[in-house]
Design a protein around this motif. Structure first.
Motif, PDB file in Angstrom:
ATOM      1  N   LEU A  26       0.870  -1.409   0.228  1.00 42.10           N
ATOM      2  CA  LEU A  26      -0.337   0.374  -0.171  1.00 42.10           C
ATOM      3  C   LEU A  26       1.089   1.316  -0.028  1.00 42.10           C
ATOM      4  O   LEU A  26       0.623   2.557   0.092  1.00 42.10           O
ATOM      5  CB  LEU A  26      -1.394  -0.466   1.302  1.00 42.10           C
ATOM      6  N   PHE A  27       1.836   1.268   0.759  1.00 39.14           N
ATOM      7  CA  PHE A  27       2.628   2.268   1.635  1.00 39.14           C
ATOM      8  C   PHE A  27       3.906   2.532   0.230  1.00 39.14           C
ATOM      9  O   PHE A  27       4.658   3.524   0.127  1.00 39.14           O
ATOM     10  CB  PHE A  27       3.197   3.269   2.879  1.00 39.14           C
ATOM     11  N   GLY A  28       4.191   1.399  -0.461  1.00 43.89           N
ATOM     12  CA  GLY A  28       5.757   1.433  -1.409  1.00 43.89           C
ATOM     13  C   GLY A  28       5.879   1.795  -2.307  1.00 43.89           C
ATOM     14  O   GLY A  28       6.531   1.420  -2.910  1.00 43.89           O
ATOM     15  N   ASN A  29       5.275   2.402  -2.937  1.00 41.54           N
ATOM     16  CA  ASN A  29       5.398   2.423  -4.553  1.00 41.54           C
ATOM     17  C   ASN A  29       4.550   3.888  -4.709  1.00 41.54           C
ATOM     18  O   ASN A  29       4.339   4.525  -3.969  1.00 41.54           O
ATOM     19  CB  ASN A  29       3.848   1.592  -5.342  1.00 41.54           C
ATOM     20  N   GLU A  67      -2.626  12.282   6.526  1.00 41.85           N
ATOM     21  CA  GLU A  67      -1.359  13.043   7.001  1.00 41.85           C
ATOM     22  C   GLU A  67      -0.751  11.736   7.236  1.00 41.85           C
ATOM     23  O   GLU A  67       0.583  11.108   7.187  1.00 41.85           O
ATOM     24  CB  GLU A  67      -1.478  13.949   8.454  1.00 41.85           C
ATOM     25  N   GLN A  68      -1.249  10.304   7.718  1.00 43.01           N
ATOM     26  CA  GLN A  68      -0.952   8.590   8.361  1.00 43.01           C
ATOM     27  C   GLN A  68      -0.850   8.062   7.043  1.00 43.01           C
ATOM     28  O   GLN A  68       0.197   8.161   6.867  1.00 43.01           O
ATOM     29  CB  GLN A  68      -2.532   8.205   8.881  1.00 43.01           C
ATOM     30  N   VAL A  69      -1.492   8.482   5.485  1.00 43.19           N
ATOM     31  CA  VAL A  69      -0.799   7.893   4.204  1.00 43.19           C
ATOM     32  C   VAL A  69       0.380   8.340   4.297  1.00 43.19           C
ATOM     33  O   VAL A  69       1.437   7.549   3.519  1.00 43.19           O
ATOM     34  CB  VAL A  69      -1.944   7.897   3.324  1.00 43.19           C
ATOM     35  N   LYS A  70       0.939   9.622   4.535  1.00 42.22           N
ATOM     36  CA  LYS A  70       2.012   9.739   3.894  1.00 42.22           C
ATOM     37  C   LYS A  70       3.280  10.051   4.839  1.00 42.22           C
ATOM     38  O   LYS A  70       4.059   9.642   4.073  1.00 42.22           O
ATOM     39  CB  LYS A  70       1.671  11.855   3.436  1.00 42.22           C
ATOM     40  N   LYS A  71       2.897   9.948   5.909  1.00 41.04           N
ATOM     41  CA  LYS A  71       3.715   9.601   7.043  1.00 41.04           C
ATOM     42  C   LYS A  71       4.121   7.980   7.011  1.00 41.04           C
ATOM     43  O   LYS A  71       5.110   7.668   6.806  1.00 41.04           O
ATOM     44  CB  LYS A  71       3.071   9.484   8.768  1.00 41.04           C
ATOM     45  N   LEU A  72       3.494   6.668   6.650  1.00 41.76           N
ATOM     46  CA  LEU A  72       2.785   5.764   6.155  1.00 41.76           C
ATOM     47  C   LEU A  72       4.303   5.792   4.976  1.00 41.76           C
ATOM     48  O   LEU A  72       5.153   4.733   4.255  1.00 41.76           O
ATOM     49  CB  LEU A  72       2.313   5.120   6.171  1.00 41.76           C
ATOM     50  N   SER A 129       6.312   7.866   3.463  1.00 41.49           N
ATOM     51  CA  SER A 129       7.575   8.058   4.048  1.00 41.49           C
ATOM     52  C   SER A 129       8.747   7.132   4.675  1.00 41.49           C
ATOM     53  O   SER A 129       9.596   7.145   4.278  1.00 41.49           O
ATOM     54  CB  SER A 129       7.676   9.602   4.944  1.00 41.49           C
ATOM     55  N   ILE A 130       7.333   6.402   5.334  1.00 39.50           N
ATOM     56  CA  ILE A 130       8.382   4.804   6.175  1.00 39.50           C
ATOM     57  C   ILE A 130       8.798   3.965   5.261  1.00 39.50           C
ATOM     58  O   ILE A 130      10.012   3.561   5.703  1.00 39.50           O
ATOM     59  CB  ILE A 130       7.464   4.017   6.857  1.00 39.50           C
ATOM     60  N   PHE A 131       7.932   3.774   3.948  1.00 44.17           N
ATOM     61  CA  PHE A 131       8.227   2.641   2.982  1.00 44.17           C
ATOM     62  C   PHE A 131       8.549   2.958   1.638  1.00 44.17           C
ATOM     63  O   PHE A 131       8.507   1.574   0.767  1.00 44.17           O
ATOM     64  CB  PHE A 131       7.240   1.694   3.219  1.00 44.17           C
ATOM     65  N   GLY A 132       8.887   4.694   1.262  1.00 44.16           N
ATOM     66  CA  GLY A 132       9.580   4.480   0.548  1.00 44.16           C
ATOM     67  C   GLY A 132       8.698   4.893  -0.685  1.00 44.16           C
ATOM     68  O   GLY A 132       9.178   5.048  -1.460  1.00 44.16           O
ATOM     69  N   GLY A 133       7.481   5.259  -0.308  1.00 40.96           N
ATOM     70  CA  GLY A 133       6.455   5.303  -1.353  1.00 40.96           C
ATOM     71  C   GLY A 133       6.409   6.504  -1.955  1.00 40.96           C
ATOM     72  O   GLY A 133       6.631   7.834  -1.292  1.00 40.96           O
ATOM     73  N   THR A 134       5.494   7.436  -2.930  1.00 45.86           N
ATOM     74  CA  THR A 134       5.692   8.370  -3.473  1.00 45.86           C
ATOM     75  C   THR A 134       3.966   8.964  -3.975  1.00 45.86           C
ATOM     76  O   THR A 134       3.749   7.754  -3.865  1.00 45.86           O
ATOM     77  CB  THR A 134       6.483   9.302  -4.428  1.00 45.86           C
ATOM     78  N   ASN A 135       4.122   9.897  -4.663  1.00 42.48           N
ATOM     79  CA  ASN A 135       2.720   9.904  -5.050  1.00 42.48           C
ATOM     80  C   ASN A 135       1.545  10.401  -3.729  1.00 42.48           C
ATOM     81  O   ASN A 135       0.724   9.947  -4.039  1.00 42.48           O
ATOM     82  CB  ASN A 135       2.657   8.992  -6.087  1.00 42.48           C
TER      83      ASN A 135
END
Length: 211
Positions: A179-182, A198-203, A205-211
């Motif tokens: 979910l959060f690494g792409n 905010e929660q999605v963007k935090k996750l 940032s942890i897993f290397g996702g963008t957009n």
């Protein structure tokens, strides 16, 4: 007529049985070629030695200095080419104190055995029923094919477990990195998970996702 039906049935059974019969003893993967649906092409047996059938990687502790506190060491066709085509693999799990093997799935079934420590292990069935239990040294548990499952170290010392999977390439898909690494858009993830931006963007940032 009945004999004809019986003959046809036995012929069909024999045909599907023979489909799973190897015509060679083994097929050590030649990683110089791309993998196909049936695995890798075979190395020339004349060039093989006993060392091709031995893998020592699972004797080394995995690195647990990551967000989940877990080190995962794979013995699959890519790391142990002798497994190619044999429908079996193994993985070592080093789980630090408080560490987690996050919710994930494979396309095959998994059998876990605890070597040291105490972990909670469980899976969720397709009707959302949860099966989980605290496992100690010597306990084993099965996670059926494709179902989401997890492990959590609940002891006061690091835990060690080994898992066996009925594929040389079992796949490993975690819900968090999927979910959060792409680059799946944040607004879509908000709708899919009911998390706020905010929660999605935090996750991400942890897993290397963008957009």
């Amino acid at each position: 007529m009945e004999l004809t039906k019986m003959f046809l049935f036995l012929s069909f059974f024999a045909s599907i049985s023979s489909a799973h019969t190897n015509i060679v003893d083994f097929c050590v993967a030649d990683l110089n070629y791309p993998v196909g649906p049936a695995g890798y092409p075979c190395k020339n047996p004349a060039n093989l030695t006993v060392d091709d059938f031995v893998y020592s990687g699972l004797g080394v502790s995995g690195n647990t200095s990551n967000v989940f506190g877990v080190g995962v060491t794979f013995a699959i066709d890519l790391t142990f080419p002798a497994l190619n085509g044999l429908d079996i693999s193994m993985t070592r799990l080093d789980i630090g104190v408080g560490g987690v093997v996050p919710m994930h799935s494979h396309r095959v079934s998994e059998l876990i055995i605890v070597i040291q420590g105490r972990i909670i292990a469980g899976f969720i069935s397709s009707d959302t029923k949860v099966y989980y239990k605290t496992l100690k040294k010597g306990d084993i548990m099965i996670f059926p094919q494709s179902l989401l499952h997890f492990q959590v170290n609940v002891g006061k010392t690091p835990a060690l477990a080994f898992v066996s999977l009925n594929s040389a390439r079992p796949n490993f898909q975690t819900t968090s990195t999927s979910l959060f690494g792409n680059d799946l858009p944040t607004n879509l993830i908000e709708k899919l998970t009911l998390l706020d931006a905010e929660q999605v963007k935090k996750l991400k940032s942890i897993f290397g996702g963008t957009n």
